[in-house]
Design a protein around this motif. Sequence first.
Motif, short mmCIF file in Angstrom:
data_model
loop_
_atom_site.label_atom_id
_atom_site.label_comp_id
_atom_site.label_asym_id
_atom_site.label_seq_id
_atom_site.Cartn_x
_atom_site.Cartn_y
_atom_site.Cartn_z
N LYS A 9 26.68 -1.28 22.32
CA LYS A 9 26.83 0.05 22.91
C LYS A 9 25.64 0.92 22.57
O LYS A 9 25.05 1.60 23.43
CB LYS A 9 28.13 0.68 22.40
N TYR A 10 25.23 0.92 21.29
CA TYR A 10 24.09 1.74 20.88
C TYR A 10 22.79 1.23 21.50
O TYR A 10 21.91 2.01 21.84
CB TYR A 10 23.98 1.75 19.35
N THR A 11 22.67 -0.06 21.65
CA THR A 11 21.48 -0.63 22.29
C THR A 11 21.38 -0.18 23.73
O THR A 11 20.30 0.18 24.22
CB THR A 11 21.53 -2.17 22.22
N LEU A 12 22.51 -0.18 24.46
CA LEU A 12 22.53 0.25 25.85
C LEU A 12 22.16 1.73 25.98
O LEU A 12 21.39 2.11 26.87
CB LEU A 12 23.91 -0.01 26.45
N ILE A 13 22.72 2.56 25.09
CA ILE A 13 22.39 3.99 25.10
C ILE A 13 20.90 4.19 24.84
O ILE A 13 20.22 4.99 25.50
CB ILE A 13 23.23 4.75 24.06
N GLY A 14 20.36 3.45 23.86
CA GLY A 14 18.95 3.55 23.54
C GLY A 14 18.06 3.16 24.71
O GLY A 14 17.05 3.82 24.98
#
Length: 347
Positions: A9-14
């Motif tokens: 999830k954090y990778t996608l947001i980044g």
Amino acid sequence: MSINMTNNKYTLIGLNILVWIIITVWLTFAYMGIADIQTLLVRNIITAICMASLVYLNFYYLLPKYLFRGKYVLYFTILSALVFTMSIIRTYIDGYFLVRLVPTMPEDIALFSNMHYAITVISFVVVLLISSLFKFTSVYYKNIQLRQQLENQQLEAELKFLKAQINPHFLFNTLNNIYTLSYMQSAKATPMIMKLSELMRYMLYDSNQSKVMITKEIQYLENYIDLQRLKMPNEQNISFEVIGNTQGILIEPMLLVPLLENSFKHGDIGDNEAAWVNSMLEINKIALQLTVRNSLPTAPKKKDKQGGIGLENIEKRLQLLYPNKHEFVAEKRVEQNEFYACIKILF
């Protein structure tokens, strides 16, 4: 939520934030010379926010709520209204920052012209098309993965069901035989219990694995045949031979035994002293082949309700486990007075 899901999830947001930063920087360098960098950065950040708002509204709300549910007219109507409205806002932003904040910028530079508005609309449409294509691709592959998962679950459930069909009838008959032998105080009762115990251990533990060493399957076959020999008066007429190197070969558990079960159940070796069952397992580098032959009964045997699994079960499991990589033959050979069955699995 698992750690992997959180990290994804954090990778996608980044990645999303990085994409919009790249767009903002690109727009800034593209319009370099028209105004100072600070003015262009503010203007392009607001432009990126307008684009992102439209993209994510379409991505997470309009597409799943309207387009994917077949509400095409309503979807395109709402999306068109949003594009035209957002284009007006962006055009006004261009005019405000490039005319009001840049003293040298002529007011008649056509920032509010139809051409500029059309270019703004087209830029929004292009961004929406690219993001929608990504959404369609994402949904497509997710559906493929979901369909594959469902097929695998269905396949696993079907295999478990087919495997479960093999055991009860054989177990029921064996226990009846052990009861009879025990009641008659036969010396065969004790070894029969030991063989059944080994069979049950394999059924309960090893057969739950997706694959087992072929040596374990062979041991099960040998125990099964030994158990049948203890039950039959003419045990010398039952043979089982293994040819080839069995080391390192894996196979699905309980795959071969139905062929043996079928030969004992539909033959008359328990009633006819001249009856016989011969089986051979051959293994080489390219294939595994089990051949089972049994003499035909002198009179047709009546099929019981629980015994109608047999050959259909074998064929179905082979189709599920080894599509296009197996051969299965089962036929009555009247001239040879035998029933011939053969499973061949290609490695």
